[in-house]
Motif scaffolding. Structure first.
Motif, PDB file in Angstrom:
ATOM      1  N   ASN A  63       0.855  -1.193   0.000  1.00 53.98           N
ATOM      2  CA  ASN A  63       0.000   0.000   0.000  1.00 53.98           C
ATOM      3  C   ASN A  63       0.890   1.242   0.000  1.00 53.98           C
ATOM      4  N   PRO A  64       1.047   1.904  -1.147  1.00 56.91           N
ATOM      5  CA  PRO A  64       1.921   3.089  -1.203  1.00 56.91           C
ATOM      6  C   PRO A  64       1.426   4.238  -0.341  1.00 56.91           C
ATOM      7  N   LEU A  65       0.150   4.221   0.033  1.00 61.16           N
ATOM      8  CA  LEU A  65      -0.391   5.319   0.821  1.00 61.16           C
ATOM      9  C   LEU A  65       0.063   5.267   2.280  1.00 61.16           C
ATOM     10  N   ARG A  66       0.727   4.203   2.661  1.00 63.66           N
ATOM     11  CA  ARG A  66       1.254   4.125   4.024  1.00 63.66           C
ATOM     12  C   ARG A  66       2.542   4.929   4.189  1.00 63.66           C
ATOM     13  N   SER A  67       3.104   5.368   3.092  1.00 63.79           N
ATOM     14  CA  SER A  67       4.329   6.149   3.166  1.00 63.79           C
ATOM     15  C   SER A  67       4.061   7.489   3.839  1.00 63.79           C
ATOM     16  N   GLY A  68       4.892   7.826   4.792  1.00 63.30           N
ATOM     17  CA  GLY A  68       4.729   9.095   5.491  1.00 63.30           C
ATOM     18  C   GLY A  68       5.116  10.299   4.675  1.00 63.30           C
ATOM     19  N   THR A  69       5.741  10.071   3.509  1.00 66.20           N
ATOM     20  CA  THR A  69       6.165  11.189   2.664  1.00 66.20           C
ATOM     21  C   THR A  69       5.336  11.320   1.385  1.00 66.20           C
ATOM     22  N   MET A  70       4.450  10.365   1.122  1.00 60.96           N
ATOM     23  CA  MET A  70       3.657  10.409  -0.104  1.00 60.96           C
ATOM     24  C   MET A  70       2.699  11.602  -0.076  1.00 60.96           C
ATOM     25  N   VAL A  71       2.672  12.345  -1.197  1.00 66.85           N
ATOM     26  CA  VAL A  71       1.808  13.526  -1.294  1.00 66.85           C
ATOM     27  C   VAL A  71       0.662  13.285  -2.267  1.00 66.85           C
TER      28      VAL A  71
END
Length: 226
Positions: A63-71
């Protein structure tokens, strides 16, 4: 939280830092499969290397949305096959200064994404909605406009974000120039057949994804841990 739809190709932008008032992002391509939000991330990264000593990494992400830096996660096309992405990637001479696109100082993750989009479009694997340089401006505009959602990324599952980006006056001017020269649009036949019986593939042989290429060494630049 926004949702990722299946079988789409997305451009992902993760916040890195602000340099002289300009936000810098890590760029990648994310291929969503039949069970989103899981999919395949392809990007140029320097993880565990010297800064900007880039190599191509392909890895599965739950799940790429778990990245704390994803905008932002921006759909750019319907998903080509993973094999098609690999073949296009194999034709890009990442880090070879002889193949650095005109106007670029060095190879970066952003430059690699643009070259991938150009290759996919050229070989009729996808049809881009605008010139690649215009798309770059729209991506920057959308990321800057949604920076407050870092860690709770906004997902755009259609191409309306391209039209939203055109509210920038500089983007409008560039888009008009791109339209005047064809806008990078594709009006030809269906995507090319790159197997041995159809249209021949003239690039280098398909990229071999071995254990070294697929290995992920740490949280930077894309931390997908919960």
């Amino acid at each position: 939280m926004s949702e990722i739809y299946k079988e789409n190709l997305f451009i992902t932008l993760q916040f890195l830092r602000n340099v002289n008032g300009q936000n810098k992002y890590h760029w990648g391509l994310f291929l969503s499969g039949s069970s989103p939000p899981a999919g395949i991330l392809m990007h140029a990264t320097d993880t565990n290397r010297a800064a900007l000593d880039l190599y191509l990494e392909e890895r599965r992400v739950s799940n790429p949305l778990r990245s704390g830096t994803m905008v932002v996660v921006l759909k750019i096309a319907d998903a080509p096959s993973l094999d098609t992405l690999r073949k296009c990637a194999s034709s890009i001479h990442l880090m070879d200064p002889r193949y650095l696109p005109r106007g670029e100082d060095r190879w970066t993750c952003r430059v690699w994404v643009k070259e991938m989009l150009k290759s996919l479009h050229k070989h009729r694997c996808i049809s881009l909605p605008a010139d690649v340089d215009v798309i770059e401006q729209y991506c920057q505009y959308m990321a800057d406009s949604h920076l407050q959602y870092k860690g709770d990324a906004r997902v755009f599952n259609d191409l309306n974000w391209v039209r939203a980006g055109s509210s920038s006056s500089s983007s409008k001017a560039t888009l008009s120039e791109a339209d005047a020269r064809g806008g990078g649009r594709y009006y030809g036949p269906s995507p090319m057949n790159i197997d041995s019986t159809g249209g021949r593939y003239y690039g280098s042989s398909p990229m071999v994804i071995d254990s070294t290429t697929k290995r992920y060494y740490g949280p930077s630049p894309m931390d997908t841990r919960t």
